[in-house]
Design a protein around this motif. Structure first.
Motif, mmCIF file in Angstrom:
data_model
loop_
_atom_site.group_PDB
_atom_site.id
_atom_site.type_symbol
_atom_site.label_atom_id
_atom_site.label_comp_id
_atom_site.label_asym_id
_atom_site.label_seq_id
_atom_site.Cartn_x
_atom_site.Cartn_y
_atom_site.Cartn_z
ATOM 1 N N GLU A 153 40.831 51.020 33.543
ATOM 2 C CA GLU A 153 41.618 52.247 33.681
ATOM 3 C C GLU A 153 43.057 51.924 33.319
ATOM 4 O O GLU A 153 43.624 50.948 33.814
ATOM 5 N N SER A 154 43.630 52.740 32.442
ATOM 6 C CA SER A 154 44.996 52.470 31.969
ATOM 7 C C SER A 154 45.972 53.514 32.481
ATOM 8 O O SER A 154 45.591 54.627 32.847
ATOM 9 N N ASP A 155 47.248 53.119 32.513
ATOM 10 C CA ASP A 155 48.324 54.057 32.827
ATOM 11 C C ASP A 155 49.511 53.706 31.941
ATOM 12 O O ASP A 155 49.392 52.890 31.019
ATOM 13 N N GLU A 156 50.644 54.281 32.213
ATOM 14 C CA GLU A 156 51.799 54.089 31.335
ATOM 15 C C GLU A 156 52.289 52.651 31.311
ATOM 16 O O GLU A 156 52.830 52.187 30.310
ATOM 17 N N SER A 157 52.114 51.919 32.401
ATOM 18 C CA SER A 157 52.696 50.580 32.484
ATOM 19 C C SER A 157 51.689 49.448 32.333
ATOM 20 O O SER A 157 52.087 48.287 32.208
ATOM 21 N N GLY A 158 50.384 49.746 32.352
ATOM 22 C CA GLY A 158 49.419 48.664 32.242
ATOM 23 C C GLY A 158 47.994 49.156 32.257
ATOM 24 O O GLY A 158 47.716 50.361 32.193
ATOM 25 N N ILE A 159 47.086 48.215 32.358
ATOM 26 C CA ILE A 159 45.664 48.504 32.378
ATOM 27 C C ILE A 159 44.997 47.645 33.447
ATOM 28 O O ILE A 159 45.286 46.452 33.553
ATOM 29 N N ASP A 160 44.165 48.263 34.265
ATOM 30 C CA ASP A 160 43.407 47.549 35.290
ATOM 31 C C ASP A 160 41.999 47.312 34.762
ATOM 32 O O ASP A 160 41.261 48.263 34.457
ATOM 33 N N VAL A 161 41.614 46.045 34.672
ATOM 34 C CA VAL A 161 40.302 45.663 34.163
ATOM 35 C C VAL A 161 39.486 45.114 35.315
ATOM 36 O O VAL A 161 39.853 44.110 35.930
ATOM 37 N N ARG A 162 38.396 45.769 35.596
ATOM 38 C CA ARG A 162 37.545 45.363 36.714
ATOM 39 C C ARG A 162 36.425 44.482 36.182
ATOM 40 O O ARG A 162 35.722 44.835 35.232
ATOM 41 N N ILE A 163 36.256 43.307 36.809
ATOM 42 C CA ILE A 163 35.224 42.369 36.381
ATOM 43 C C ILE A 163 34.404 41.926 37.591
ATOM 44 O O ILE A 163 34.815 42.130 38.737
ATOM 45 N N ALA A 164 33.234 41.341 37.324
ATOM 46 C CA ALA A 164 32.398 40.757 38.370
ATOM 47 C C ALA A 164 32.086 39.326 37.974
ATOM 48 O O ALA A 164 31.745 39.055 36.814
ATOM 49 N N ASP A 165 32.201 38.401 38.917
ATOM 50 C CA ASP A 165 31.913 37.008 38.600
ATOM 51 C C ASP A 165 30.409 36.749 38.692
ATOM 52 O O ASP A 165 29.604 37.677 38.875
ATOM 53 N N GLY A 166 30.013 35.495 38.568
ATOM 54 C CA GLY A 166 28.600 35.147 38.562
ATOM 55 C C GLY A 166 27.885 35.469 39.855
ATOM 56 O O GLY A 166 26.647 35.540 39.894
ATOM 57 N N HIS A 167 28.641 35.680 40.937
ATOM 58 C CA HIS A 167 28.061 36.044 42.229
ATOM 59 C C HIS A 167 28.251 37.533 42.520
ATOM 60 O O HIS A 167 28.082 37.969 43.661
ATOM 61 N N GLU A 168 28.635 38.297 41.477
ATOM 62 C CA GLU A 168 28.850 39.739 41.584
ATOM 63 C C GLU A 168 29.998 40.103 42.513
ATOM 64 O O GLU A 168 30.052 41.218 43.045
ATOM 65 N N LEU A 170 33.690 41.294 42.975
ATOM 66 C CA LEU A 170 34.546 42.098 42.112
ATOM 67 C C LEU A 170 35.987 41.606 42.142
ATOM 68 O O LEU A 170 36.477 41.094 43.147
ATOM 69 N N GLU A 171 36.634 41.780 41.021
ATOM 70 C CA GLU A 171 38.050 41.427 40.899
ATOM 71 C C GLU A 171 38.688 42.386 39.916
ATOM 72 O O GLU A 171 38.061 42.800 38.936
ATOM 73 N N THR A 172 39.918 42.749 40.151
ATOM 74 C CA THR A 172 40.662 43.593 39.220
ATOM 75 C C THR A 172 41.804 42.794 38.627
ATOM 76 O O THR A 172 42.599 42.191 39.365
ATOM 77 N N ILE A 173 41.877 42.771 37.334
ATOM 78 C CA ILE A 173 42.941 42.063 36.626
ATOM 79 C C ILE A 173 43.900 43.096 36.059
ATOM 80 O O ILE A 173 43.496 43.990 35.309
#
Length: 410
Positions: A153-168, A170-173
């Motif tokens: 999800e993006s906005d004017e100042s950046g983008i939040d990228v949601r990922i899941a690791d090998g153990h599922e 969640l993390e947002t970068i």
């Protein structure tokens, strides 16, 4: 160049970076190295664990001279890759069963080689070594695997990228730019709602290596047949890389051949120019289609590699086009001294899109025209194609343009 993450859901971890690259294959890996050398902090998301990775398989890839030199400037062409690559000193293009030949030589172009045929695995090992241990003094590379892209999800100042690791987990970068280098069926592109144009070629590429009876001498051959082209490319250790494109029915027959029969069939199709083949490697087959994204840029998002353009292998342009994508994106994002740059700046991404459009039209148009023009099986058309190849070989202005295209100079 990092920025602080904004507040996120309390049950998720969060980190921050400048650029997130989804896909750690050949395109994503080279891009990460290029961006880090300009000082950007980069996070690479690769879904496959190291022991299961197929991003760097047993195939060989032809890299044009300009692309090879660019990779060298990024520190990717180490001694191991150089020794495992076969130099292309000459290219010969002909139509099976008809007169006519176009030849391009490195000598006439005043260069050492028109390009190199490299093992994907060797490049992959070099990329992974650099991703795992980035050079001090450059931007930091965070290599996250196994990890998969979930959403963004993006906005004017950046983008939040949601990922899941090998153990599922969640993390947002939080980043300022995301690059999708996650293949022709890109999940990132799909979620972003970026449509694609797709044209099925009703052809399948059979890929292998083999040992020719006579030395290849650094010559790359492109043999056109009505079913599709057969490329025989010079590899290291005297072997050749075979890319045999055929219609689906013929490809199914090719898949049933044993090694001896397969080598004999290749030699027959190729016109016995290297005296036959032996010791073919394990074969792999790939259905072919032209896939092009309607747009390569969206809000804080760039689509690159096969996610942006999956080409027919007829002219060996796919990876070379990707390298030019990388080159132009890093140029556009490169800051002037003491200048603060937002890598997701819409104006910079618009400049990148403008730089790439002409190259896309030219390269995609070339490959698609070759496939259609040389696949037609009409009375007398083979003689016309042969005459065209002979004429092309003698027209210096047109041949010079072909030399530049062969060398990967857009």
């Amino acid at each position: 160049m990092n920025q602080e993450p904004r507040s996120l859901h309390p049950d998720e971890r969060s980190t921050a970076t400048d650029v997130v690259i989804v896909g750690g294959g050949m395109v994503g890996g080279v891009l990460a190295q290029a961006l880090s050398r300009d000082g950007w902090d980069v996070t690479v998301i690769e879904q496959r664990a190291p022991e299961r990775s197929t991003s760097f398989d047993q195939r060989l890839t032809a890299v044009a001279d300009a692309g090879w030199q660019y990779m060298d400037t990024l520190g990717l062409v180490d001694r191991s890759l150089r020794e495992s690559a076969g130099a292309i000193r000459e290219v010969r293009v002909f139509d099976r069963g008809h007169f006519g030949l176009t030849r391009i030589t490195a000598r006439s172009a005043g260069i050492e080689a028109l390009g190199y045929v490299m093992p994907n695995r060797e490049l992959g090992e070099r990329i992974e070594a650099l991703l795992d241990a980035p050079v001090t003094g450059q931007g930091v590379i965070h290599y996250r695997r196994p990890a998969r892209y979930v959403s963004h999800e993006s906005d004017e100042s950046g983008i939040d990228v949601r990922i899941a690791d090998g153990h599922e987990r969640l993390e947002t970068i939080r980043a300022r730019l995301m690059v999708a280098a996650d293949g022709a069926e890109s999940p990132v592109r799909e979620q972003a709602g970026m449509s694609v144009r797709r044209r099925e070629y009703d052809q399948v590429a059979t890929v292998a290596t083999a040992m020719p009876a006579r030395p290849h001498g650094g010559v790359a051959f492109e043999c056109f047949t009505t079913g599709g082209p057969l490329a025989v490319l010079p590899a290291a250790d005297g072997r050749v890389s075979l890319v045999w494109v055929a219609r689906r029915g013929e490809a199914r027959r090719i898949a049933t051949l044993d090694d001896v029969a397969f080598a004999r069939a290749v030699d027959e199709t190729f016109g016995h120019r290297l005296g036959g083949f032996s010791a073919p490697s394990t074969r792999a087959q790939y259905p072919l289609a032209l896939v092009t994204a309607e747009q390569a840029v969206a809000d804080r998002l760039v689509v690159m590699g096969n996610a942006a353009h999956a080409l027919h292998p007829v002219a060996g342009q796919g990876f070379n086009l990707c390298l030019r994508d990388i080159r132009d994106l890093t140029r556009v994002l490169r800051p002037d001294p003491d200048e603060a740059v937002d890598p997701g700046d819409p104006q910079r991404l618009a400049r990148y899109r403008g730089l790439r459009m002409a190259d896309y039209r030219r390269t995609i148009g070339l490959t698609d025209s070759l496939v259609r023009g040389f696949s037609l099986d009409l009375p007398g058309l083979g003689h016309v194609r042969g005459a065209t190849l002979s004429m092309f070989d003698g027209l210096l202005p047109m041949k010079n343009r072909l030399v530049r295209a062969t060398r990967g100079i857009a």
